[in-house]
Motif scaffolding. Structure first.
Motif, PDB file in Angstrom:
ATOM      1  N   THR A 127       0.828  -1.213   0.000  1.00 17.43           N
ATOM      2  CA  THR A 127       0.000   0.000   0.000  1.00 17.43           C
ATOM      3  C   THR A 127       0.862   1.261   0.000  1.00 17.43           C
ATOM      4  O   THR A 127       0.444   2.301  -0.515  1.00 17.43           O
ATOM      5  CB  THR A 127      -0.948   0.012   1.211  1.00 17.43           C
TER       6      THR A 127
ATOM      7  N   GLU B  62      -3.112   3.043  -4.577  1.00 17.31           N
ATOM      8  CA  GLU B  62      -4.428   2.650  -5.088  1.00 17.31           C
ATOM      9  C   GLU B  62      -4.859   1.276  -4.583  1.00 17.31           C
ATOM     10  O   GLU B  62      -6.019   0.900  -4.713  1.00 17.31           O
ATOM     11  CB  GLU B  62      -4.432   2.657  -6.621  1.00 17.31           C
ATOM     12  N   PHE B  63      -3.937   0.526  -4.004  1.00 21.62           N
ATOM     13  CA  PHE B  63      -4.288  -0.785  -3.460  1.00 21.62           C
ATOM     14  C   PHE B  63      -5.087  -0.628  -2.178  1.00 21.62           C
ATOM     15  O   PHE B  63      -4.752   0.196  -1.318  1.00 21.62           O
ATOM     16  CB  PHE B  63      -3.031  -1.609  -3.173  1.00 21.62           C
ATOM     17  N   THR B  64      -6.127  -1.414  -2.046  1.00 24.97           N
ATOM     18  CA  THR B  64      -6.971  -1.384  -0.857  1.00 24.97           C
ATOM     19  C   THR B  64      -7.193  -2.796  -0.355  1.00 24.97           C
ATOM     20  O   THR B  64      -7.453  -3.710  -1.137  1.00 24.97           O
ATOM     21  CB  THR B  64      -8.341  -0.753  -1.170  1.00 24.97           C
ATOM     22  N   TYR B  65      -7.063  -2.967   0.954  1.00 29.36           N
ATOM     23  CA  TYR B  65      -7.306  -4.266   1.568  1.00 29.36           C
ATOM     24  C   TYR B  65      -8.336  -4.127   2.678  1.00 29.36           C
ATOM     25  O   TYR B  65      -8.491  -3.058   3.262  1.00 29.36           O
ATOM     26  CB  TYR B  65      -6.002  -4.850   2.137  1.00 29.36           C
ATOM     27  N   TYR B  66      -9.018  -5.223   2.934  1.00 32.79           N
ATOM     28  CA  TYR B  66     -10.007  -5.220   4.002  1.00 32.79           C
ATOM     29  C   TYR B  66      -9.307  -5.400   5.345  1.00 32.79           C
ATOM     30  O   TYR B  66      -9.480  -6.391   6.059  1.00 32.79           O
ATOM     31  CB  TYR B  66     -11.027  -6.338   3.788  1.00 32.79           C
TER      32      TYR B  66
ATOM     33  N   SER C 273      -8.017  -3.140   8.896  1.00 30.53           N
ATOM     34  CA  SER C 273      -8.103  -1.898   9.653  1.00 30.53           C
ATOM     35  C   SER C 273      -6.705  -1.405  10.002  1.00 30.53           C
ATOM     36  O   SER C 273      -5.708  -2.103   9.788  1.00 30.53           O
ATOM     37  CB  SER C 273      -8.894  -2.126  10.943  1.00 30.53           C
ATOM     38  N   ASP C 274      -6.627  -0.203  10.555  1.00 32.74           N
ATOM     39  CA  ASP C 274      -5.336   0.360  10.939  1.00 32.74           C
ATOM     40  C   ASP C 274      -4.670  -0.494  12.019  1.00 32.74           C
ATOM     41  O   ASP C 274      -3.446  -0.502  12.149  1.00 32.74           O
ATOM     42  CB  ASP C 274      -5.516   1.792  11.455  1.00 32.74           C
TER      43      ASP C 274
ATOM     44  N   ALA D 292      -9.419  -8.382  -0.351  1.00 30.03           N
ATOM     45  CA  ALA D 292      -9.281  -7.127  -1.103  1.00 30.03           C
ATOM     46  C   ALA D 292     -10.465  -7.027  -2.063  1.00 30.03           C
ATOM     47  O   ALA D 292     -11.136  -8.025  -2.338  1.00 30.03           O
ATOM     48  CB  ALA D 292      -7.962  -7.106  -1.859  1.00 30.03           C
TER      49      ALA D 292
END
Length: 282
Positions: free
Chosen positions: A227, A232-236, A238-239, A269
């Motif tokens: 990331t 632009e990469f998004t994963y499910y 949390s911080d 993702a």
């Protein structure tokens, strides 16, 4: 046919090459004429090899017991393998399927081979059955809405396999089932076999009892790096991160001998990112 009968057949089928020496000699002499002097030193070596070959074949022809023992010697370099047992395709109104049925052999564990091959075939049969049912349901919906068979969108199923690693100790491969309609989804079933024990390998076998912590740590580090390099990469995730809680994580063993965890499309993702894989270092 019994082992003795097989051996006898092999034994009786071997002909003594009475003209082998003359053939080898004439071939060597011709080669030396063409190449002149540089390879003269090689001539005795070739004669020796030819003589050994003649002795070996001669023993096979004069000793059936020796032939039987040779028959029992495994072929050098032979290992367990995955091969295409059957390949076919067919289509009907609103439905099409292309299949490569894999099977395993040479593991040294007959019952294991039988169980896995039957399991693979059963899953393929179920996929085909469900695909036909879904195609019929889609067809009926179109017809009920006043459409015709020409309005049908084809439901396509592709089944194949991929070998991930194959050594004298481990065989790892995956069976892929891809379904295409409005979107394409691929479902994977992995097989990781310990060829010494004849058992399927678990993550505990490779990563230890705390494999969930090891996997979580590795994946979080890789997601963070990806990331950062690709915003632009998004994963499910949390911080605070995430925790592996599943007991049946899908994985394979790559050619380097490392575990690779695999997540289905949309599992960890967004679907457009496809299947997500993470190589684990212990």
């Amino acid at each position: 046919m019994s082992k003795l009968e097989k051996t006898k057949k092999i034994y009786q089928s071997i002909e003594t090459p009475t003209k082998l020496d003359d053939l080898v000699s004439s071939t060597i002499d011709e080669a030396l004429k063409q190449k002149n002097k540089p390879f003269v030193w090689f001539k005795p070596l070739l004669y020796t090899a030819a003589s050994l070959c003649m002795i070996f074949i001669g023993i096979l022809n004069t000793s059936q017991a020796f032939a039987e023992n040779v028959y029992d010697i495994p072929i050098l370099g032979s290992v367990a393998q995955v091969f295409t047992f059957r390949e076919y395709s067919h289509s009907d109104n609103g439905y099409g399927i292309n299949v490569k049925v894999p099977a395993i052999e040479g593991t040294g564990h007959t019952e294991l081979e039988k169980r896995i091959n039957q399991e693979i075939q059963s899953k393929i049969d179920m996929v085909e059955k469900n695909a036909k049912l879904r195609a019929e349901e889609n067809k009926q919906i179109i017809l009920d809405e006043g459409g015709t068979e020409e309005d049908l969108s084809y439901f396509i199923v592709e089944i194949d396999y991929e070998i991930k690693s194959s050594t004298e100790k481990i065989l790892s491969f995956v069976v892929n089932v891809s379904e295409s309609f409005a979107n394409t989804y691929t479902y994977q079933t992995f097989y990781n076999i310990d060829l010494e024990t004849g058992k399927e390998i678990t993550l505990i076998d490779i990563l230890g009892e705390n494999y969930k912590e090891v996997v979580t740590k590795n994946i979080m580090e890789q997601i963070k790096k990806q990331t950062e390099n690709n915003p632009e990469f998004t994963y499910y995730v949390s911080d605070e991160g995430f925790e592996i809680v599943e007991d049946n994580l899908k994985f394979y063993i790559n050619s380097a001998g490392n575990v690779v965890i695999s997540f289905d499309k949309g599992e960890i993702a967004p679907p457009p990112m496809g299947i997500q894989e993470f190589e684990i270092s212990n």
